[in-house]
Design a protein around this motif. Structure first.
Motif, PDB file in Angstrom:
ATOM      1  N   PRO A  35       0.829  -1.206   0.000  1.00 24.09           N
ATOM      2  CA  PRO A  35       0.000   0.000   0.000  1.00 24.09           C
ATOM      3  C   PRO A  35       0.865   1.258   0.000  1.00 24.09           C
ATOM      4  O   PRO A  35       1.964   1.263   0.559  1.00 24.09           O
ATOM      5  N   ILE A  36       0.367   2.328  -0.616  1.00 24.17           N
ATOM      6  CA  ILE A  36       1.165   3.557  -0.664  1.00 24.17           C
ATOM      7  C   ILE A  36       1.335   4.166   0.721  1.00 24.17           C
ATOM      8  O   ILE A  36       2.222   4.988   0.937  1.00 24.17           O
ATOM      9  N   GLY A  37       0.534   3.715   1.677  1.00 19.84           N
ATOM     10  CA  GLY A  37       0.672   4.198   3.048  1.00 19.84           C
ATOM     11  C   GLY A  37       1.524   3.311   3.930  1.00 19.84           C
ATOM     12  O   GLY A  37       1.476   3.418   5.154  1.00 19.84           O
ATOM     13  N   ASP A  38       2.361   2.447   3.314  1.00 17.62           N
ATOM     14  CA  ASP A  38       3.151   1.520   4.137  1.00 17.62           C
ATOM     15  C   ASP A  38       4.257   2.206   4.917  1.00 17.62           C
ATOM     16  O   ASP A  38       4.850   1.617   5.821  1.00 17.62           O
ATOM     17  N   GLY A  39       4.547   3.452   4.582  1.00 20.65           N
ATOM     18  CA  GLY A  39       5.615   4.168   5.285  1.00 20.65           C
ATOM     19  C   GLY A  39       7.000   3.707   4.895  1.00 20.65           C
ATOM     20  O   GLY A  39       7.984   4.120   5.500  1.00 20.65           O
ATOM     21  N   GLY A  40       7.111   2.856   3.877  1.00 21.56           N
ATOM     22  CA  GLY A  40       8.403   2.316   3.485  1.00 21.56           C
ATOM     23  C   GLY A  40       8.571   2.255   1.984  1.00 21.56           C
ATOM     24  O   GLY A  40       8.489   3.271   1.281  1.00 21.56           O
ATOM     25  N   TRP A  41       8.773   1.047   1.460  1.00 22.10           N
ATOM     26  CA  TRP A  41       9.115   0.819   0.060  1.00 22.10           C
ATOM     27  C   TRP A  41       8.122   1.430  -0.916  1.00 22.10           C
ATOM     28  O   TRP A  41       8.482   2.226  -1.785  1.00 22.10           O
ATOM     29  N   THR A  42       6.860   1.043  -0.804  1.00 22.41           N
ATOM     30  CA  THR A  42       5.867   1.530  -1.762  1.00 22.41           C
ATOM     31  C   THR A  42       5.626   3.019  -1.598  1.00 22.41           C
ATOM     32  O   THR A  42       5.440   3.747  -2.581  1.00 22.41           O
ATOM     33  N   TYR A  43       5.640   3.494  -0.376  1.00 16.84           N
ATOM     34  CA  TYR A  43       5.486   4.931  -0.128  1.00 16.84           C
ATOM     35  C   TYR A  43       6.539   5.721  -0.904  1.00 16.84           C
ATOM     36  O   TYR A  43       6.231   6.746  -1.534  1.00 16.84           O
ATOM     37  N   GLN A  44       7.777   5.238  -0.871  1.00 18.59           N
ATOM     38  CA  GLN A  44       8.849   5.960  -1.549  1.00 18.59           C
ATOM     39  C   GLN A  44       8.705   5.916  -3.069  1.00 18.59           C
ATOM     40  O   GLN A  44       8.985   6.900  -3.749  1.00 18.59           O
ATOM     41  N   HIS A  45       8.253   4.792  -3.604  1.00 20.33           N
ATOM     42  CA  HIS A  45       8.004   4.743  -5.044  1.00 20.33           C
ATOM     43  C   HIS A  45       6.897   5.732  -5.427  1.00 20.33           C
ATOM     44  O   HIS A  45       6.958   6.389  -6.476  1.00 20.33           O
ATOM     45  N   ASP A  46       5.881   5.824  -4.575  1.00 19.92           N
ATOM     46  CA  ASP A  46       4.795   6.742  -4.895  1.00 19.92           C
ATOM     47  C   ASP A  46       5.238   8.198  -4.771  1.00 19.92           C
ATOM     48  O   ASP A  46       4.736   9.060  -5.501  1.00 19.92           O
ATOM     49  N   GLN A  47       6.171   8.469  -3.885  1.00 19.93           N
ATOM     50  CA  GLN A  47       6.742   9.813  -3.836  1.00 19.93           C
ATOM     51  C   GLN A  47       7.457  10.134  -5.151  1.00 19.93           C
ATOM     52  O   GLN A  47       7.426  11.270  -5.635  1.00 19.93           O
ATOM     53  N   GLY A  48       8.077   9.129  -5.739  1.00 21.06           N
ATOM     54  CA  GLY A  48       8.692   9.307  -7.044  1.00 21.06           C
ATOM     55  C   GLY A  48       7.670   9.612  -8.127  1.00 21.06           C
ATOM     56  O   GLY A  48       7.898  10.447  -9.007  1.00 21.06           O
ATOM     57  N   ARG A  49       6.521   8.940  -8.060  1.00 24.75           N
ATOM     58  CA  ARG A  49       5.436   9.215  -9.011  1.00 24.75           C
ATOM     59  C   ARG A  49       4.961  10.660  -8.871  1.00 24.75           C
ATOM     60  O   ARG A  49       4.762  11.370  -9.878  1.00 24.75           O
TER      61      ARG A  49
END
Length: 359
Positions: A35-49
């Motif tokens: 989830p984009i709210g995981d505070g970790g890996w996926t969150y950072q990818h979504d910040q890139g988006r």
């Protein structure tokens, strides 16, 4: 350029594998394992988006799908994205490697970018990764200096080279500053499962581990460390996890995907896009070291920052010999640095780490 020359150049570009022409607008799509709210890996990818949107405004449209399992579901999601008009699709987890290549073969006009993988079976598939092991060298130094029990821990996701690199780098640099240090590795077999990650942290703490690093995506290990009233410290993983500062989170490895995503979408817009295999680290800005807090003694902070800066300057490589493999056989001689090929295929622990890598 006259009309005949222009037509010939255009025809040549279209004939070249992976060639791209400038586009007025790009639809960039992202497949997320968590989830984009995981505070970790996926969150950072979504910040890139979001950085792509900020950089290009109305020249770009983005879309994403979160919580996509690695496997058949991923292939279905990628296919739907390609059919929906996505010009470039970023698939952001190692387990998406085969689905990415399978779908890319069916949509040669769509660009596919796979994170942390190595297969590029079609001209429209590129791969990108970050040298996370560089960040592990920095936090390993902090771990070795700050442990009081001489027991440090590492929560690992899956036994792939990217993860094994990190374990080895973390241990080597802790051992370098504290010869008595012992490492416990717990394999969680997940990228994101807060309950499993919490259980792994609890088990370590019960065994006397007082510094915990992780290569999983949630804040659960830090949440468990926070229950120890300062007895256990840890590090933000993939994201800064700043809510746990100044302790137990004493620093972090931050994955900054924004420069890569902005560059790749920009290349599609201006027609310079080419197939690549990218592997950047601290020097390129893709790996950042989060704030080292006041919970870390000043001299330890300075030591960790010196390693960070030397890696950035290219004057120090985290895998510099002499280093032996776990079985005592030589790997790197005195002063020799690890070739990328060895790192990309790493399937062994270095000497001093106990236990076996799962097969």
């Amino acid at each position: 350029m006259n009309r005949r020359t222009l037509l010939a150049a255009t025809a040549l570009a279209l004939a070249l594998p992976g060639a791209a022409l400038a586009q007025d607008k790009v639809k960039a799509c992202f497949v997320y394992v968590g989830p984009i709210g995981d505070g970790g890996w996926t969150y950072q990818h979504d910040q890139g988006r979001l950085a792509v949107e900020a950089a290009y405004g109305d020249k770009v449209e983005t879309a994403y799908q979160e919580n996509v399992p690695e496997g058949a579901d991923a292939e279905r999601v990628m296919t739907q994205m390609a059919l929906s008009g996505c010009n470039i699709i970023f698939t952001t987890s190692f387990g998406y490697m085969d689905p990415t290549n399978a779908v890319a073969g069916k949509f040669p006009e769509v660009k596919f970018e796979h994170a942390t993988g190595f297969k590029r079976e079609h001209p429209n598939v590129s791969t990108y990764n970050s040298r996370f092991y560089e960040g592990r060298a920095v936090i390993g130094t902090i771990a070795g200096r700050m442990t009081k029990t001489n027991k440090i821990g590492y929560i690992a996701s899956f036994p792939i080279p990217e993860v094994i690199q990190g374990i080895n780098s973390y241990y080597l640099h802790a051992k370098k500053v504290n010869p008595d240090v012992q490492l416990t590795v717990v394999w969680a077999y997940t990228w994101f499962d807060p309950a499993k990650e919490a259980d792994a942290a609890k088990a370590m703490i019960e065994q006397g581990v007082d510094v915990i690093a992780s290569h999983t995506d949630s804040t659960a290990p830090l949440a468990e460390a926070a229950k120890t009233n300062g007895a256990v410290i840890g590090f933000g993983q993939a994201s800064d996890m700043a809510e746990y500062k100044p302790s137990p989170r004493v620093s972090a490895i931050v994955d900054n995907w924004a420069p890569y995503y902005v560059k790749r979408v920009g290349a599609l817009l201006d027609g310079t896009y080419e197939q690549v295999d990218a592997w950047e680290g601290i020097a390129g800005g893709e790996v950042e070291i989060g704030e080292i807090t006041e919970a870390v003694p000043a001299e330890v902070k300075a030591e960790a920052e010196a390693i960070r800066d030397a890696i950035a300057a290219g004057t120090y490589h985290p895998f510099t010999g002499p280093i032996n493999k776990q079985d005592g056989s030589p790997w790197l001689a005195e002063g020799e640095t690890a070739p990328d090929g060895d790192l990309l295929g790493m399937n062994f622990y270095v000497e001093g780490i106990e236990g076996e890598i799962p097969q």
